[in-house]
Design a protein around this motif. Structure first.
Motif, mmCIF file in Angstrom:
data_model
loop_
_atom_site.group_PDB
_atom_site.id
_atom_site.type_symbol
_atom_site.label_atom_id
_atom_site.label_comp_id
_atom_site.label_asym_id
_atom_site.label_seq_id
_atom_site.Cartn_x
_atom_site.Cartn_y
_atom_site.Cartn_z
ATOM 1 N N MET A 1 0.854 -1.334 0.030
ATOM 2 C CA MET A 1 0.031 0.219 -0.068
ATOM 3 C C MET A 1 0.912 1.347 0.044
ATOM 4 O O MET A 1 0.433 2.345 -0.478
ATOM 5 N N SER A 2 2.310 1.178 0.423
ATOM 6 C CA SER A 2 3.083 2.401 0.801
ATOM 7 C C SER A 2 4.228 2.225 0.053
ATOM 8 O O SER A 2 5.045 3.131 -0.144
ATOM 9 N N ALA A 3 4.730 0.949 -0.339
ATOM 10 C CA ALA A 3 6.313 0.812 -0.661
ATOM 11 C C ALA A 3 6.602 -0.512 -1.492
ATOM 12 O O ALA A 3 5.705 -1.316 -1.522
ATOM 13 N N PRO B 1 3.259 4.771 -3.665
ATOM 14 C CA PRO B 1 2.253 4.842 -2.575
ATOM 15 C C PRO B 1 0.740 4.965 -3.287
ATOM 16 O O PRO B 1 0.553 5.802 -4.061
ATOM 17 N N LYS B 2 -0.267 4.208 -2.761
ATOM 18 C CA LYS B 2 -1.603 4.042 -2.919
ATOM 19 C C LYS B 2 -2.269 5.288 -2.386
ATOM 20 O O LYS B 2 -1.844 5.872 -1.344
ATOM 21 N N ASP C 1 -0.366 -6.698 8.899
ATOM 22 C CA ASP C 1 1.033 -6.594 9.117
ATOM 23 C C ASP C 1 1.786 -5.568 8.403
ATOM 24 O O ASP C 1 1.420 -5.269 7.393
ATOM 25 N N THR C 2 2.640 -4.860 9.252
ATOM 26 C CA THR C 2 3.251 -3.594 8.751
ATOM 27 C C THR C 2 4.906 -3.645 9.212
ATOM 28 O O THR C 2 5.191 -4.691 9.582
ATOM 29 N N GLY D 1 8.085 2.255 3.670
ATOM 30 C CA GLY D 1 7.923 3.701 3.281
ATOM 31 C C GLY D 1 9.201 4.382 3.089
ATOM 32 O O GLY D 1 9.559 5.109 2.038
ATOM 33 N N PRO D 2 9.981 4.533 4.236
ATOM 34 C CA PRO D 2 9.902 3.958 5.645
ATOM 35 C C PRO D 2 8.832 4.903 6.274
ATOM 36 O O PRO D 2 8.445 5.925 6.063
#
Length: 344
Positions: free
Chosen positions: A27-29, A34-35, A56-57, A62-63
């Motif tokens: 979703m981010s990386a 990024p969405k 889970d992240t 990203g970071p």
């Protein structure tokens, strides 16, 4: 909305999760830009409402931005409905990846993740990769303190060898091991899976769909964005992909016979590994999420399992699963505590 996803015990320490989790990294990386934040929050809420509550992240995604996204998504009473897993241990320094597990770093990362997620406690806190310069007992000692202080509930490791798992578990019970495990990534089965089962540790397969290969096959490369990290992975290089497409074709044929998609079949294979296994397929699309949930309903006989495994046996897969084995379980042993103390 009523939950359509069953529950399971992950490990033997009391953690109760949905039988399938949601990997939030993409979703981010790593899988392109990024969405949309609004769209991803809608997706996360949809997942929670239909029973996928194990999220889970990592601070590395990203970071940091993926944790911030989850923190926003869990506002308004959503926090109480989920089991939140995040990770520490990898950082990028001057364009290079650095792995750290020293106590001060462990604590600083935990405090920072709590703030970004805007929560008082992390349900499952993983060491994302193993710092081979610090005895695992030292890293675990600090994680144990964080449990005692109520900042984390359960401890996990990612990409850890059997020996590292055993040493860590002797300091404080490990609840879950997160490893790459899919039809074409099965190197953990010989030693790590039996070790986890002996010690009562849950297994959380990441990339259970082969980083998209079992969803789209060779066409997955057509979806890559400019900074998609899969471009560098050996299995997705043209010469290897040309060979590996045979695997996808065979899985597709079987899926057609079963009346499901190739991704559902591949994911069902992971689910059939045992009641202690909770895969965390990632997606940024609600339709894909719904398809992944449907994999829980696909039943496989022992003969079908064996047939699937024959398609993607080690000799049939071309290319390593990762571009750098330094950060995998194969190179995750740490110094002995006694020798490290002497040096210190």
């Amino acid at each position: 909305m009523a939950s359509i996803v069953k529950r399971m015990k992950l490990g033997s320490q009391g953690l109760d999760v949905s039988a399938q989790g949601l990997g939030c990294m993409g979703m981010s990386a790593f899988y392109g830009p990024p969405k949309s934040e609004e769209d991803m929050i809608t997706l996360i809420h949809h997942a929670i409402n239909i029973g996928i509550t194990f999220l889970d992240t990592s601070d590395f995604y990203g970071p940091h931005t993926n944790e911030i996204l989850l923190g926003k998504a869990l506002k308004g009473g959503m926090r109480e409905k989920v089991q939140l897993a995040t990770k520490f241990g990898i950082k990028r320094v001057d364009g290079k990846i650095e792995v750290r597990g020293d106590p001060a770093y462990v604590r600083a990362c935990c405090e920072a993740s709590l703030k970004r997620l805007d929560v008082e406690c992390i349900d499952l806190y993983y060491q994302h990769r193993i710092d081979t310069s610090v005895p695992i007992e030292v890293t675990m000692g600090e994680l144990k303190k964080l449990v005692e202080e109520g900042k984390i509930k359960y401890i996990g490791l990612s990409e850890a060898s059997s020996a590292t798992i055993r040493r860590a578990h002797a300091v404080h019970p490990i609840t879950a091991i997160q490893m790459e495990w899919s039809l074409w990534s099965r190197d953990i089965e010989e030693d790590i899976v039996p070790t986890c089962r002996e010690l009562g540790i849950g297994i959380v397969p990441y990339s259970p769909l082969g980083r998209g290969f079992f969803s789209l096959g060779p066409k997955v490369v057509e979806t890559y964005y400019e900074h998609d990290y899969r471009k560098d992975l050996p299995r997705f290089q043209p010469e290897n992909l040309e060979h590996n497409k045979y695997i996808f074709e065979r899985v597709s044929e079987m899926a057609a016979r079963k009346g499901c998609t190739t991704s559902q079949l591949a994911l069902a294979w992971v689910h059939h590994q045992g009641g202690d296994v909770c895969p965390i397929p990632g997606t940024s699309k609600i339709n894909n999420l719904n398809q992944n949930i449907a994999a829980l309903s696909v039943k496989l006989t022992p003969d079908e399992m064996a047939e699937l495994e024959s398609f993607a046996s080690a000799e049939n897969v071309k290319g390593e699963r990762s571009w750098n084995k330094v950060y995998s379980w194969e190179n995750s042993d740490t110094p002995l505590l006694s020798s490290w103390k002497t040096v210190e």
